[in-house]
Design an enzyme around this catalytic site. Structure first.
Site, PDB file in Angstrom:
ATOM      1  N   ASP A  34       7.291   3.130   5.803  1.00 41.18           N
ATOM      2  CA  ASP A  34       6.128   2.818   6.625  1.00 41.18           C
ATOM      3  C   ASP A  34       4.840   2.610   5.830  1.00 41.18           C
ATOM      4  O   ASP A  34       4.592   3.296   4.872  1.00 41.18           O
ATOM      5  CB  ASP A  34       5.915   3.997   7.604  1.00 41.18           C
ATOM      6  N   SER A  35       4.036   1.611   6.236  1.00 45.93           N
ATOM      7  CA  SER A  35       2.669   1.434   5.725  1.00 45.93           C
ATOM      8  C   SER A  35       1.898   0.633   6.749  1.00 45.93           C
ATOM      9  O   SER A  35       2.278  -0.484   7.077  1.00 45.93           O
ATOM     10  CB  SER A  35       2.684   0.697   4.388  1.00 45.93           C
ATOM     11  N   CYS A  36       0.793   1.180   7.248  1.00 48.03           N
ATOM     12  CA  CYS A  36       0.113   0.588   8.397  1.00 48.03           C
ATOM     13  C   CYS A  36      -1.395   0.600   8.211  1.00 48.03           C
ATOM     14  O   CYS A  36      -1.911   1.104   7.230  1.00 48.03           O
ATOM     15  CB  CYS A  36       0.465   1.356   9.672  1.00 48.03           C
ATOM     16  N   GLY A  37      -2.100   0.034   9.203  1.00 44.69           N
ATOM     17  CA  GLY A  37      -3.544   0.096   9.241  1.00 44.69           C
ATOM     18  C   GLY A  37      -4.002   0.838  10.476  1.00 44.69           C
ATOM     19  O   GLY A  37      -3.454   0.637  11.567  1.00 44.69           O
ATOM     20  N   ASN A 261      -1.196   6.285   9.420  1.00 44.23           N
ATOM     21  CA  ASN A 261      -0.866   5.451   8.278  1.00 44.23           C
ATOM     22  C   ASN A 261      -0.263   6.346   7.219  1.00 44.23           C
ATOM     23  O   ASN A 261      -0.938   7.235   6.694  1.00 44.23           O
ATOM     24  CB  ASN A 261      -2.118   4.749   7.738  1.00 44.23           C
TER      25      ASN A 261
END
Length: 823
Positions: A34-37, A261
Site C-alpha cells: 500500500d501507498s496512498c495520499g 497512508n
C-alpha cells in the site's frame, strides 16, 4: 448471486462488489502492499460551508498521482471523502427530520438486483427496529456511471441511503446503537441471505462517499457532492494505491474514522489479539448485546479497515478519539529520558492493555467534531499542515494540494513522529500535542495503577539445578544440536554479546529437500520490508525500538483500571533458567495471586509417529484450556527432558498450536505464554517463537550447554558474564530481525507472524500456523515426526555400546563435511 466483499474462498462465487482475483498457484492477493495520499481541510471554528467540501475535493484531485488506476485509465483503485452529516441537504431530501445529531444516516452498498435489494432493505429495517431504531426512509443515491471503466462498473453496487432515529438518543449515544445495527447487518445478512452488505458509514455525525474511483471521478460520480446544500466544517479525503488488498468498492478510504497512508505491518497479530480479547469485552453501552458486534475485525479486510474497526470499538466503547488513537499508535516512550513521568505512565499503562499497531503510517482521523493526524513512532510517512488567518486548516501527505495565499498563512509545519496534530472545531482552535498528553496523563491515576506491575527482578529468588554433562548430551542430540552450531553460532554470542558475522546466502538444500533431519525452524523464512515500506536501522534508530514487553493476563479493554496491569514487566524477550523458575514459583507463598502458573510438557511417544504427535498436541491444547479455566495466568510450554520413549515436540509447533487454539477459543489474552524451548538456540528461532505468540522464551538446554562448556573450559568467561552476553545477543538479534520488517517493538511483533513457510503442507499450516503463507505445500505431521525420530535415535541408541560413546553430530551446514549436509 452470492456477494463476497471480503472473502478469500477460492471455491466461492466472486461477488459483484469484489474485483480481486482469487488465490491460485504461487499467487495470493494477501501479499499486495500500500501507498496512498491523504488530506483533510477544516474550518477551525466549526463553520459548515460548501466551500470546505469543494476545497476537500480539490485537494483530492491534486493527489491523483498518489492513487493508482487499472489498465483501464478510468478504473481507479479508490477515492473518497468523509464529511459531517450535511444537515441542510438532508432536511430537504427527508422532510420532517429532527435536528442535526438526532438521526443517523449512511449510504449502503446493496445488491444491484432489485429483488435482492428489496429483501435486504426489509431485513435491515427489521434489525434496526430490534435495536430500538426506526427507519425514517430510504433514498436511492443518484450516481453518474458513464465515465467509469468496465471493471469498476461490472462490480458496482446499488447506493441506497438510510435514515434512522432512536428514542431520544443523539450524537455518540445514537452512534453506538447505529454501530450495533451496522455490525449485525454485516454479519447476519451475509450469513442468512447470502449477500454482503456494506455501509461506509452509519452515523449521526459523519457521512462517507467513496468507491472504486479515480480522484476526479468522485464528485462526477456522486452529484450530491457538488450540491451547494452539501455543507460541512471538515472534509477528510483519500486517494488509494491499493497494494495490500485488491481494489474493491468497500476497501476505498476513508473508513468510518480514519484515512491512512502506509502499512500496518503487524496487522495479522493485531487481528488475532483483538479476536482473543472479545471474550473479555464488556460495556454498559451494549450490555449483553455486545456479542453481536463480534468479530470486531472483519476477516479478509485490509489493514486500514481492521485498524479503523478496532479504533471504532475503542471510541464508541468510551475512549475519546485522540486517546484511542494514541493507544494504537503510541509515541516511542520506552527510551525517551526527557518525557514527563506522567506521560510515560500513560503509555506504560496502556502497553498492558494492547500492543501497538506498528508500521509506517500517517493516519488522519475525525469523529465529526475533532479532526487530526498522527505519524508512527518513526515518522516514516510525510505530512504537512497550513493554517490561514481566517481559520482554514489544511493537512496533506505533501505540499501543494490546494492553492493558499502565502500572505494569509499564520502557521505551518509538519507532523512529528508519535506526535498528534489536532483541530477541535467545538473549541475553535488547534490543540497542541503537549496539552493533549497532559490532559490524558492526568485523566486517571495511572502511576497508582502501575503499582500492580511486577518487575522480573523483584520476584522471589529460587534455586536452579546445575546441568549434568552425561544427561545433557542426549538432550542436545534429541533436539538436533551440532558441534558446528555450538562453535559457530552460540560461542560468539557468549563471548562477544553479539551474533556471529557471516555471509548471506546458502548453498544447502531447502529443508524439505534435504536428506538430513532439519529443525522445524528451518522451514520458515523471515519477511522483509518491500515496496514503499521501509525497514529500520536498529542501531542508529535505537531510540524508537524496544525489546520490552509484559507477561500475564489482560482484562476488559473497555474498562481500564488497576486490574488491567497485574503483569510482569519483561525488559527483554529471552530469559534465563533462573528467571523462568522465579516466574513459575512466583505465587508459591500466595504473594502474587494473579501470577498463577501452569507448566505443560510437550513430548510425544516417538514410536507412535505422526499419530502420536497429533494426539500429544491435542492433549497439550486441552491442558492449556483447562489451566486457564482453573485460573492460570501464565502458561509454560516445555519440551525439555526427552527420554528413551518420549521425543520433544518442536517448540515452534507447540507455540503455534496452543496460541492459535487459544485465539480461536478467545481465551488467549487471559494468560501469558512462556516457551521453555529445549531446541531454540539462535536468533531466528527466538524471532519465530515470538512471532507465533510467545511472550518470553527460555532456551534452557543451550543455557545448560553454555554452563557445561564453561565448567569444562576454565579459560572461557565466567558463567554470569556468559549468560548475560548470550541474552544480550539474543535480544539485539530479535530487534534486528523485526526492524527489517519496519517493526519497532517486541510487544507488537509478538504474534505478528512475519514469516512465510517453505515446504510445509497446507493442512499443518491451517491448523497450527493459521494465516501463514506456504506457497508450495509440503510436509505434514507424519514427516515431521520422522525427522524428530531420526534425531531421537541418535540421542537414545538401541545398542548399549553406542550409548557409552554417544556424541553430537558435527553438522556440516555452514562448513562442508563429507558426512554433513550436501552443498
Amino acid at each position: 448471486m452470492s456477494q463476497r466483499l471480503f472473502g478469500r474462498d477460492s471455491s466461492a462465487t466472486q461477488g459483484p462488489l469484489d474485483a480481486r482475483p482469487i488465490a491460485q498457484g504461487l499467487y495470493d492477493p494477501i501479499n499486495e502492499h500500500d501507498s496512498c495520499g491523504v488530506s483533510f481541510v477544516a474550518d477551525m471554528h466549526g463553520r459548515a460551508t460548501h466551500e470546505i467540501v469543494r476545497t476537500g475535493l480539490e485537494a483530492l484531485t491534486c493527489m491523483q498521482h498518489r492513487g493508482a488506476t487499472n489498465a483501464e485509465a478510468n478504473t481507479g483503485d479508490g477515492a473518497g471523502i468523509l464529511t459531517q452529516v450535511p444537515h441542510r441537504l438532508m432536511a430537504d431530501l427527508f422532510p420532517g427530520l429532527p435536528a442535526a445529531g438526532e438521526y443517523a444516516t449512511g449510504i449502503g452498498f446493496l445488491p444491484s438486483d432489485d429483488d435482492a435489494r428489496h429483501l435486504v432493505k426489509e431485513r435491515i429495517e427489521k434489525i434496526a427496529l430490534e435495536e430500538g431504531l426506526t427507519t425514517v426512509g430510504w433514498r436511492n443515491v443518484p450516481v453518474v456511471s458513464a465515465g467509469l471503466g468496465d471493471q469498476a462498473r461490472s462490480v458496482m453496487p446499488s447506493f441506497d441511503q438510510i435514515v434512522l432515529v432512536g428514542n431520544g438518543q443523539r450524537g455518540i449515544d445514537l452512534d453506538r446503537l447505529a454501530y450495533l445495527v451496522r455490525k449485525r447487518i454485516e454479519h447476519e445478512i451475509s450469513s442468512d441471505l447470502g449477500h454482503d452488505v456494506y455501509f461506509p458509514s452509519l452515523s449521526s455525525r459523519t457521512l462517507v462517499y467513496k468507491g472504486m474511483l479515480t480522484t476526479p471521478q468522485l464528485s462526477e460520480f456522486f452529484p450530491d457532492l457538488l450540491d451547494e446544500r452539501f455543507e460541512s466544517a471538515l472534509a477528510l479525503v483519500h486517494s488509494r494505491f491499493s497494494t495490500n488488498t485488491f481494489p474493491s468498492w468497500p476497501l476505498a478510504h476513508p473508513y468510518r474514522f480514519v484515512a491512512h497512508n502506509g502499512e500496518i505491518n503487524t496487522v495479522m497479530g493485531n487481528r488475532n489479539w483483538m479476536r482473543a480479547r472479545e471474550a473479555l469485552l464488556a460495556s454498559d453501552h451494549w450490555g449483553d448485546r455486545i456479542e453481536k458486534l463480534f468479530p470486531i475485525c472483519t476477516p479478509g479486510a485490509s489493514d486500514t479497515a481492521s485498524f479503523d474497526e478496532a479504533l471504532e470499538l475503542l471510541h464508541l466503547g468510551g475512549y475519546e478519539l485522540p486517546h484511542a488513537v494514541l493507544m494504537m499508535i503510541p509515541e516511542a516512550w520506552e527510551k525517551n529520558q526527557t518525557m514527563d513521568a506522567a506521560q510515560r505512565d500513560f503509555y506504560r499503562f496502556h502497553s498492558s492493555l494492547m500492543e501497538p499497531w506498528d508500521g509506517p503510517a500517517s493516519v488522519a482521523f475525525t469523529d465529526g467534531t475533532v479532526i487530526g493526524a498522527v505519524l508512527d513512532r518513526n515518522g516514516l510517512r510525510p505530512s504537512r499542515y497550513w493554517v490561514t488567518e481566517n481559520g482554514l486548516v489544511v493537512m496533506a501527505s505533501e505540499v501543494g494540494v490546494i492553492d493558499v495565499d502565502a500572505s494569509k498563512i499564520v502557521r505551518k509545519g509538519r507532523l512529528e513522529p508519535g506526535k498528534m496534530f489536532l483541530v477541535d472545531t467545538a473549541k475553535g482552535r488547534i490543540v497542541d500535542d503537549d496539552e493533549i498528553m497532559t490532559d490524558l496523563a492526568k485523566s486517571k491515576p495511572y502511576a497508582e495503577w502501575l503499582a500492580n506491575v511486577i518487575n522480573l527482578a523483584d520476584l522471589p529468588d529460587r534455586p536452579v539445578s546445575h546441568p549434568v554433562h552425561e544427561h545433557l548430551i542426549p538432550q542436545l542430540a534429541a533436539n538436533g544440536y551440532t558441534e558446528e552450531e555450538l562453535d559457530l553460532l552460540v560461542e560468539p554470542m557468549v563471548l562477544s554479546g553479539a551474533e556471529a558475522i557471516g555471509s548471506m546466502g546458502t548453498d544447502t538444500p531447502l529443508p524439505v529437500l534435504s536428506n538430513r533431519p532439519r529443525q522445524l525452524f528451518d522451514y520458515f523464512a523471515q519477511l522483509f520490508a518491500q515496496v514503499t515500506n521501509p525497514p529500520l536501522d536498529a542501531i542508529r534508530e535505537e531510540l524508537v525500538t524496544s525489546a520490552a514487553s509484559t507477561l500475564g493476563p489482560e482484562s476488559n479493554l473497555l474498562d481500564p483500571g488497576p486490574d488491567s496491569c497485574h503483569q510482569i514487566a519483561l525488559p527483554y524477550p529471552v530469559i534465563t533458567r533462573h528467571e523462568l523458575t522465579q516466574i513459575i514459583h512466583a505465587n508459591d507463598e500466595g504473594v502474587f495471586p494473579h501470577l498463577k502458573s501452569a507448566v505443560i510438557r510437550g513430548r510425544y511417544p516417538v514410536a507412535e509417529g505422526g499419530e502420536g504427535l497429533r494426539a500429544a498436541l491435542e492433549q497439550v491444547r486441552a491442558q492449556a484450556s483447562a489451566a486457564i479455566a482453573d485460573g492460570a495466568s501464565i502458561i509454560v510450554l516445555s519440551n525439555r527432558d526427552a527420554t528413551a520413549d518420549l521425543a520433544p515436540i518442536p517448540s515452534l509447533l507447540l507455540t503455534g498450536a496452543v496460541h492459535h487454539h487459544l485465539v480461536r477459543e478467545k481465551t488467549r489474552t487471559q494468560a501469558g505464554l512462556i516457551i521453555d524451548a529445549a531446541d531454540a538456540r539462535e536468533v531466528h528461532h527466538f524471532a519465530l517463537l515470538l512471532g507465533y505468540g510467545a511472550a518470553a522464551i527460555c532456551p534452557s538446554v543451550v543455557m545448560e550447554a553454555i554452563e557445561d562448556r564453561i565448567a569444562w573450559d576454565k579459560s572461557a568467561a565466567d558463567i554470569y558474564t556468559a549468560r548475560e552476553n548470550y541474552l544480550k545477543a539474543a535480544s539485539k538479534g530479535v530487534v534486528k530481525v523485526m526492524s527489517k520488517m519496519g517493526i519497532s517493538t517486541v510487544a507488537s511483533y509478538t504474534g505478528a507472524q512475519i514469516f512465510e513457510a517453505i515446504g510445509i503442507g497446507h493442512e499443518m499450516i491451517d491448523e497450527y500456523f493459521t494465516g501463514t503463507t506456504s506457497k508450495l505445500g509440503g510436509i505434514g505431521l507424519d514427516e515431521l515426526a520422522e525427522e524428530c525420530a531420526v534425531r531421537h535415535r541418535r540421542a537414545f541408541p538401541d545398542r548399549p555400546e553406542l550409548i557409552a560413546h554417544r556424541e553430537l553430530d558435527f553438522g556440516g551446514e555452514y562448513q562442508w563435511r563429507r558426512e554433513g549436509e550436501f552443498h
